[in-house]
Motif scaffolding. Structure first.
Motif, short mmCIF file in Angstrom:
data_model
loop_
_atom_site.label_atom_id
_atom_site.label_comp_id
_atom_site.label_asym_id
_atom_site.label_seq_id
_atom_site.Cartn_x
_atom_site.Cartn_y
_atom_site.Cartn_z
N TRP A 164 0.83 -1.20 0.00
CA TRP A 164 0.00 0.00 0.00
C TRP A 164 0.87 1.26 0.00
CZ3 TRP A 164 1.12 2.56 4.53
CH2 TRP A 164 1.50 1.80 5.63
N ALA A 165 0.36 2.31 -0.66
CA ALA A 165 1.11 3.57 -0.76
C ALA A 165 0.81 4.49 0.40
CB ALA A 165 0.77 4.28 -2.08
N SER A 166 -0.41 4.43 0.93
CA SER A 166 -0.78 5.24 2.09
C SER A 166 -2.05 4.67 2.69
CB SER A 166 -0.98 6.71 1.72
OG SER A 166 -2.18 6.89 0.97
N LEU A 167 -2.26 5.00 3.96
CA LEU A 167 -3.49 4.63 4.66
C LEU A 167 -4.20 5.91 5.07
CD1 LEU A 167 -2.07 1.93 7.15
CD2 LEU A 167 -3.01 1.53 4.86
N THR A 168 -5.47 6.04 4.73
CA THR A 168 -6.29 7.15 5.20
C THR A 168 -7.51 6.52 5.84
OG1 THR A 168 -5.51 8.58 3.41
CG2 THR A 168 -7.54 9.25 4.54
N LEU A 169 -7.52 6.48 7.17
CA LEU A 169 -8.47 5.65 7.90
C LEU A 169 -9.18 6.44 8.98
CD1 LEU A 169 -6.06 2.61 8.42
CD2 LEU A 169 -7.68 2.94 6.53
N MET A 170 -10.46 6.19 9.12
CA MET A 170 -11.24 6.83 10.16
C MET A 170 -11.39 5.90 11.36
SD MET A 170 -15.08 8.46 9.95
CE MET A 170 -14.76 8.99 8.27
N PHE A 171 -11.10 6.46 12.54
CA PHE A 171 -11.20 5.70 13.79
C PHE A 171 -11.95 6.53 14.83
CE2 PHE A 171 -7.15 4.25 11.95
CZ PHE A 171 -7.28 2.88 12.04
N GLN A 172 -12.33 5.88 15.91
CA GLN A 172 -12.71 6.64 17.09
C GLN A 172 -11.53 7.53 17.46
OE1 GLN A 172 -14.23 4.27 20.36
NE2 GLN A 172 -15.07 2.75 18.95
N LYS A 173 -11.81 8.74 17.92
CA LYS A 173 -10.74 9.70 18.17
C LYS A 173 -9.73 9.16 19.18
CE LYS A 173 -9.88 14.59 18.82
NZ LYS A 173 -10.50 15.94 19.00
N GLU A 174 -10.20 8.41 20.16
CA GLU A 174 -9.30 7.85 21.16
C GLU A 174 -8.27 6.91 20.52
OE1 GLU A 174 -9.49 4.83 25.03
OE2 GLU A 174 -11.34 5.62 24.16
N VAL A 175 -8.72 6.11 19.56
CA VAL A 175 -7.80 5.21 18.86
C VAL A 175 -6.83 6.01 18.01
CG1 VAL A 175 -7.62 3.32 17.19
CG2 VAL A 175 -9.48 3.34 18.87
N ALA A 176 -7.32 7.04 17.32
CA ALA A 176 -6.46 7.89 16.50
C ALA A 176 -5.36 8.52 17.35
CB ALA A 176 -7.29 8.96 15.82
N GLN A 177 -5.71 8.97 18.54
CA GLN A 177 -4.72 9.58 19.42
C GLN A 177 -3.68 8.57 19.88
OE1 GLN A 177 -7.57 11.19 22.23
NE2 GLN A 177 -7.41 13.24 21.35
N ARG A 178 -4.08 7.33 20.06
CA ARG A 178 -3.12 6.29 20.43
C ARG A 178 -2.13 6.03 19.31
NH1 ARG A 178 -7.06 1.64 21.52
NH2 ARG A 178 -5.15 0.42 21.28
N ALA A 219 -16.36 11.04 19.43
CA ALA A 219 -15.89 11.72 18.23
C ALA A 219 -14.99 10.79 17.43
CB ALA A 219 -15.16 13.00 18.60
N SER A 220 -14.76 11.15 16.19
CA SER A 220 -13.91 10.35 15.31
C SER A 220 -12.79 11.22 14.75
CB SER A 220 -14.73 9.75 14.16
OG SER A 220 -15.74 8.91 14.64
N ALA A 221 -11.81 10.58 14.13
CA ALA A 221 -10.71 11.31 13.49
C ALA A 221 -10.19 10.48 12.33
CB ALA A 221 -9.59 11.60 14.48
N VAL A 222 -9.69 11.18 11.32
CA VAL A 222 -9.08 10.53 10.17
C VAL A 222 -7.57 10.56 10.34
CG1 VAL A 222 -8.73 10.63 7.67
CG2 VAL A 222 -10.98 11.15 8.65
N VAL A 223 -6.94 9.41 10.26
CA VAL A 223 -5.49 9.28 10.39
C VAL A 223 -4.90 8.98 9.03
CG1 VAL A 223 -3.61 8.00 11.48
CG2 VAL A 223 -5.71 8.45 12.75
N HIS A 224 -3.82 9.70 8.69
CA HIS A 224 -3.10 9.45 7.44
C HIS A 224 -1.74 8.87 7.78
CE1 HIS A 224 -2.00 9.77 3.29
NE2 HIS A 224 -1.01 10.60 3.52
N ILE A 225 -1.40 7.75 7.15
CA ILE A 225 -0.15 7.03 7.45
C ILE A 225 0.58 6.75 6.15
CG2 ILE A 225 0.85 4.95 8.48
CD1 ILE A 225 -1.65 4.70 10.20
N VAL A 226 1.86 7.09 6.11
CA VAL A 226 2.69 6.77 4.95
C VAL A 226 3.87 5.91 5.42
CG1 VAL A 226 2.05 8.79 3.60
CG2 VAL A 226 3.95 8.95 5.20
N PRO A 227 4.26 4.91 4.64
CA PRO A 227 5.39 4.05 5.04
C PRO A 227 6.71 4.78 4.93
CG PRO A 227 4.60 3.44 2.86
CD PRO A 227 3.66 4.49 3.37
#
Length: 294
Positions: A164-178, A219-227
């Motif tokens: 994968w080139a990138s991950l753009t994923l929505m999580f519960q905000k608590e998980v995103a903060q972790r 609440a939720s949040a979108v996390v963007h992850i690049v390798p």
């Protein structure tokens, strides 16, 4: 938009922007699709639908330009984010476990011929790599009940760099903060280390509960992850083992929590890490140093 050179009369002429399919722009509202196909969100499937087109377009912009790109979406539901991805020019393969949503997604595929493949099934059992040319961008409003499991799978796959080139994923905000937490913070834990050992995560967008139907309790949040290159040349399996032992008994000192790991105490001695420290105080690099000594 790009400008042509001015004509002899000094006027500036604009090149017409790339047109989105008229059919995509005139689709019925998502609420109508949900009502027509009986797609009331199921708690058992971790469903909460995001219907705001502006927010969905913002999520689709997080990975960067998607015109002609390959995108893998998990749990499209009624197809709100799928619409945004198609409007952005992406070619999408989507896996959906809820059979009720498949007719609605088929209708969406009909107005974007050749650009949407829908697979009925469980994302935990599906490998999208043969469906579209890679590398793929993964973009998803992940069902809450499988989101973390899928993320850990994508972070720990071998070989690296990943498919994968990138991950753009929505999580519960608590998980995103972790996922993005720094060492020493309350949110820092095993997921933080796994995410930051060989990728770069950031919170790209916060979303209030009221933006969803039905509204979740959080609440939720979108996390963007690049390798990226690993912090150290250490097998991911060792990072998983060390973090599992260290954070499995989070309140204990490392000299106690790493006893369960073969060679754990010796690794502390060789790295010079104080055995009276607790797991949440170690940086990602220190965890990598321990893993290298196991």
């Amino acid at each position: 938009r790009r400008h042509y050179r001015g004509d002899p009369h000094g006027r500036r002429m604009r090149r017409a922007p790339r047109r989105v399919s008229d059919a995509l722009l005139t689709l019925p509202p998502l609420r109508e699709i949900i009502a027509r196909h009986g797609l009331a969100a199921k708690k058992s499937l971790g469903q909460n639908f995001l219907l705001d087109g502006n927010l969905l377009d913002r999520i689709a912009r997080v990975p960067g330009p998607l015109a002609g790109a390959s995108v893998y979406e998990v749990g499209p539901g009624p197809g709100g984010l799928t619409r945004a991805l198609l409007r952005a020019g992406a070619n999408v393969v989507a896996v959906e476990r809820d059979d009720r949503a498949l007719p609605a997604l088929a209708e969406l595929g009909a107005v974007a011929p050749g650009r949407l493949q829908v697979v009925g099934g469980d994302a935990l059992d599906y490998d999208p790599r043969g469906a579209l040319p890679g590398p793929l961008h993964i973009v998803a409003n992940l069902p809450y009940n499988i989101g973390t499991a899928l993320l850990v799978r994508w972070l720990t796959i071998e070989p690296w760099p990943p498919w994968w080139a990138s991950l753009t994923l929505m999580f519960q905000k608590e998980v995103a903060q972790r996922i993005v937490a720094a060492a020493g913070s309350d949110a820092y834990g095993r997921l933080s280390v796994l995410a930051q050992f060989r990728s770069r995560p950031r919170i790209a967008l916060d979303l209030p509960a009221k933006a969803f139907t039905p509204p979740p309790k959080v609440a939720s949040a979108v996390v963007h992850i690049v390798p990226m290159e690993p912090v150290r040349d250490v097998p991911m399996a060792r990072i998983e083992a060390v973090t599992a032992a260290a954070f499995g008994q989070r309140r204990k000192m490392l000299r106690a929590s790493l006893k369960t790991l073969n060679g754990g105490i010796e690794a502390l001695q060789r790295t010079g890490i104080d055995p009276e420290r607790r797991a949440e105080t170690l940086t990602v690099d220190e965890f990598a140093a321990l893993a290298a000594e196991i």
